[in-house]
Design a protein around this motif. Structure first.
Motif, PDB file in Angstrom:
ATOM      1  N   ALA A   7       1.996 -36.222 -68.042  1.00 18.20           N
ATOM      2  CA  ALA A   7       3.005 -37.278 -68.092  1.00 18.20           C
ATOM      3  C   ALA A   7       3.688 -36.661 -66.255  1.00 18.20           C
ATOM      4  O   ALA A   7       4.033 -37.350 -66.021  1.00 18.20           O
ATOM      5  CB  ALA A   7       4.342 -36.755 -69.003  1.00 18.20           C
ATOM      6  N   LEU A   8       3.440 -35.758 -65.844  1.00 11.37           N
ATOM      7  CA  LEU A   8       4.220 -35.122 -64.611  1.00 11.37           C
ATOM      8  C   LEU A   8       3.101 -35.990 -63.626  1.00 11.37           C
ATOM      9  O   LEU A   8       3.587 -37.128 -63.041  1.00 11.37           O
ATOM     10  CB  LEU A   8       4.150 -34.352 -64.203  1.00 11.37           C
ATOM     11  N   LEU A   9       1.968 -35.792 -64.540  1.00  9.76           N
ATOM     12  CA  LEU A   9       1.177 -36.594 -62.863  1.00  9.76           C
ATOM     13  C   LEU A   9       1.041 -38.138 -62.760  1.00  9.76           C
ATOM     14  O   LEU A   9       1.114 -39.273 -62.117  1.00  9.76           O
ATOM     15  CB  LEU A   9       0.063 -36.116 -63.349  1.00  9.76           C
ATOM     16  N   THR A  10       0.866 -38.431 -64.137  1.00 14.37           N
ATOM     17  CA  THR A  10       1.946 -39.923 -63.940  1.00 14.37           C
ATOM     18  C   THR A  10       2.759 -40.499 -63.851  1.00 14.37           C
ATOM     19  O   THR A  10       2.711 -42.043 -63.223  1.00 14.37           O
ATOM     20  CB  THR A  10       0.862 -40.995 -65.900  1.00 14.37           C
ATOM     21  N   GLY A  11       3.463 -39.687 -63.862  1.00 14.69           N
ATOM     22  CA  GLY A  11       5.184 -39.939 -63.176  1.00 14.69           C
ATOM     23  C   GLY A  11       4.531 -39.643 -62.006  1.00 14.69           C
ATOM     24  O   GLY A  11       5.300 -40.604 -61.520  1.00 14.69           O
ATOM     25  N   ARG A  12       4.068 -39.255 -61.266  1.00 11.72           N
ATOM     26  CA  ARG A  12       3.771 -38.844 -60.107  1.00 11.72           C
ATOM     27  C   ARG A  12       3.043 -39.990 -59.036  1.00 11.72           C
ATOM     28  O   ARG A  12       3.361 -40.613 -57.782  1.00 11.72           O
ATOM     29  CB  ARG A  12       2.781 -37.965 -59.337  1.00 11.72           C
ATOM     30  N   ASP A  13       1.921 -40.829 -59.732  1.00 11.73           N
ATOM     31  CA  ASP A  13       1.272 -41.839 -59.633  1.00 11.73           C
ATOM     32  C   ASP A  13       2.786 -42.585 -59.584  1.00 11.73           C
ATOM     33  O   ASP A  13       2.142 -43.845 -58.221  1.00 11.73           O
ATOM     34  CB  ASP A  13      -0.256 -42.010 -60.443  1.00 11.73           C
ATOM     35  N   ALA A  14       3.360 -43.310 -60.758  1.00 10.06           N
ATOM     36  CA  ALA A  14       4.279 -44.016 -60.822  1.00 10.06           C
ATOM     37  C   ALA A  14       5.380 -44.434 -59.420  1.00 10.06           C
ATOM     38  O   ALA A  14       5.996 -45.643 -59.136  1.00 10.06           O
ATOM     39  CB  ALA A  14       4.890 -44.657 -61.448  1.00 10.06           C
ATOM     40  N   LEU A  15       5.500 -43.428 -58.207  1.00 14.74           N
ATOM     41  CA  LEU A  15       5.998 -43.353 -57.731  1.00 14.74           C
ATOM     42  C   LEU A  15       6.301 -43.849 -56.439  1.00 14.74           C
ATOM     43  O   LEU A  15       4.883 -43.935 -55.659  1.00 14.74           O
ATOM     44  CB  LEU A  15       6.890 -41.727 -56.993  1.00 14.74           C
ATOM     45  N   LEU A  16       6.807 -45.248 -56.343  1.00 13.25           N
ATOM     46  CA  LEU A  16       6.719 -46.053 -54.911  1.00 13.25           C
ATOM     47  C   LEU A  16       6.515 -45.309 -53.224  1.00 13.25           C
ATOM     48  O   LEU A  16       6.058 -45.816 -52.422  1.00 13.25           O
ATOM     49  CB  LEU A  16       8.171 -47.100 -55.456  1.00 13.25           C
ATOM     50  N   ARG A  17       7.725 -44.076 -53.726  1.00 14.81           N
ATOM     51  CA  ARG A  17       7.887 -43.712 -52.115  1.00 14.81           C
ATOM     52  C   ARG A  17       6.714 -42.236 -51.969  1.00 14.81           C
ATOM     53  O   ARG A  17       6.820 -41.733 -53.182  1.00 14.81           O
ATOM     54  CB  ARG A  17       9.304 -43.201 -51.982  1.00 14.81           C
ATOM     55  N   ALA A  18       6.477 -41.479 -51.357  1.00 14.57           N
ATOM     56  CA  ALA A  18       5.817 -40.564 -51.065  1.00 14.57           C
ATOM     57  C   ALA A  18       6.671 -39.787 -50.877  1.00 14.57           C
ATOM     58  O   ALA A  18       8.151 -39.278 -49.578  1.00 14.57           O
ATOM     59  CB  ALA A  18       5.190 -40.834 -49.149  1.00 14.57           C
ATOM     60  N   PRO A  19       7.261 -38.984 -51.679  1.00 14.78           N
ATOM     61  CA  PRO A  19       8.362 -37.664 -51.229  1.00 14.78           C
ATOM     62  C   PRO A  19       7.670 -36.317 -50.843  1.00 14.78           C
ATOM     63  O   PRO A  19       6.546 -36.203 -50.722  1.00 14.78           O
ATOM     64  CB  PRO A  19       8.722 -36.974 -53.346  1.00 14.78           C
ATOM     65  N   ARG A  20       8.478 -35.676 -50.598  1.00 14.07           N
ATOM     66  CA  ARG A  20       8.417 -34.198 -50.151  1.00 14.07           C
ATOM     67  C   ARG A  20       7.950 -33.700 -51.036  1.00 14.07           C
ATOM     68  O   ARG A  20       7.673 -31.948 -51.199  1.00 14.07           O
ATOM     69  CB  ARG A  20       9.304 -33.897 -48.334  1.00 14.07           C
ATOM     70  N   THR A  21       9.107 -33.717 -51.734  1.00 17.12           N
ATOM     71  CA  THR A  21       9.020 -32.853 -53.080  1.00 17.12           C
ATOM     72  C   THR A  21       9.531 -33.236 -54.560  1.00 17.12           C
ATOM     73  O   THR A  21       9.609 -34.416 -54.158  1.00 17.12           O
ATOM     74  CB  THR A  21      10.207 -31.929 -53.108  1.00 17.12           C
ATOM     75  N   VAL A  22       8.395 -32.970 -55.303  1.00 14.40           N
ATOM     76  CA  VAL A  22       8.897 -34.149 -56.621  1.00 14.40           C
ATOM     77  C   VAL A  22       9.411 -32.972 -57.363  1.00 14.40           C
ATOM     78  O   VAL A  22       9.596 -31.767 -58.040  1.00 14.40           O
ATOM     79  CB  VAL A  22       7.148 -33.672 -56.908  1.00 14.40           C
ATOM     80  N   GLY A  23      10.801 -33.249 -58.083  1.00 10.49           N
ATOM     81  CA  GLY A  23      11.338 -32.918 -59.359  1.00 10.49           C
ATOM     82  C   GLY A  23      11.264 -33.436 -60.211  1.00 10.49           C
ATOM     83  O   GLY A  23      10.435 -34.361 -60.497  1.00 10.49           O
ATOM     84  N   VAL A  24      11.018 -32.060 -60.959  1.00 11.60           N
ATOM     85  CA  VAL A  24      10.684 -32.223 -62.701  1.00 11.60           C
ATOM     86  C   VAL A  24      11.158 -32.475 -63.749  1.00 11.60           C
ATOM     87  O   VAL A  24      12.646 -31.190 -63.731  1.00 11.60           O
ATOM     88  CB  VAL A  24       9.096 -31.320 -63.259  1.00 11.60           C
ATOM     89  N   LEU A  25      12.035 -32.322 -64.831  1.00  8.67           N
ATOM     90  CA  LEU A  25      13.041 -32.507 -66.045  1.00  8.67           C
ATOM     91  C   LEU A  25      12.892 -33.141 -66.871  1.00  8.67           C
ATOM     92  O   LEU A  25      12.397 -34.105 -67.219  1.00  8.67           O
ATOM     93  CB  LEU A  25      14.030 -32.841 -65.537  1.00  8.67           C
TER      94      LEU A  25
END
Length: 193
Positions: A80-98
């Motif tokens: 789920a986290l990696l699927t969500g990471r792939d769906a981000l349109l922006r390139a973040p410095r940090t990724v939050g997970v909750l």
């Protein structure tokens, strides 16, 4: 520190696609606590994120988010986290997970996590028992470096994904580290308000 062009500071992924067996299969994102859905509480906690992806079935929200699902469904928190990471349109410095079932996590929690993560690969909130909860921040580049192949993500334990990372932890303040796995958990949390 200046961010590379096209990079944003903080984006987040809400894990909302589990089976919720101990809640009779209820959609946790839609479960209400204190008059609002658990998903709305999660989105409040992530108010500082410039983009939020929810990995779970779409439900109404008051904030624009992207909904997606891991494939195959119910692949667990790593998928789920990696699927969500792939769906981000922006390139973040940090990724939050909750995890969506932690309604006492707040924006202040995530600010404390970011402070604790300085000089590390990330930081996670612990529960009252000292174990890491599904509430944390990770450097996006380090998450990408430890990412397993697609076949290995399904059913992978979250601690295995994080095993090679230098992570700080923060202790919960009050009920921050409590998650809602059963109807009794929800009732107990509501009675503590």
């Amino acid at each position: 520190m200046d961010l590379p062009p096209g990079t944003t500071g903080f984006c987040a992924v809400v894990l909302a696609g589990g089976t919720a067996v101990r809640l009779g299969g209820a959609d946790k994102a839609s479960v209400e606590y204190a008059g609002r859905t658990l998903l709305e509480h999660a989105l409040d906690a992530l108010v500082d994120a410039s983009e939020v992806v929810v990995v779970g079935d779409p439900v109404p929200t008051t904030r624009p988010v992207t909904f997606t699902r891991e494939s195959p469904r119910f692949g667990g928190p790593v998928a789920a986290l990696l699927t969500g990471r792939d769906a981000l349109l922006r390139a973040p410095r940090t990724v939050g997970v909750l995890a969506v079932d932690m309604p006492r996590v707040t924006a202040l929690t995530f600010r404390r996590l970011h402070e604790a993560a300085e000089g590390h690969d990330g930081a996670f909130l612990t529960g009252a028992d000292g174990r890491r909860q599904l509430a944390g921040v990770l450097r996006a580049d380090r998450l990408d470096e430890v990412r397993p192949d697609h076949e290995s993500q399904h059913g992978m334990a979250f601690h295995r994904l994080l095993a090679g990372l230098d992570l700080a932890t923060i202790a919960p303040e009050g009920d921050e580290g409590v998650d809602v796995d059963t109807w009794a958990d929800l009732r107990d949390l509501a009675s503590d308000r």
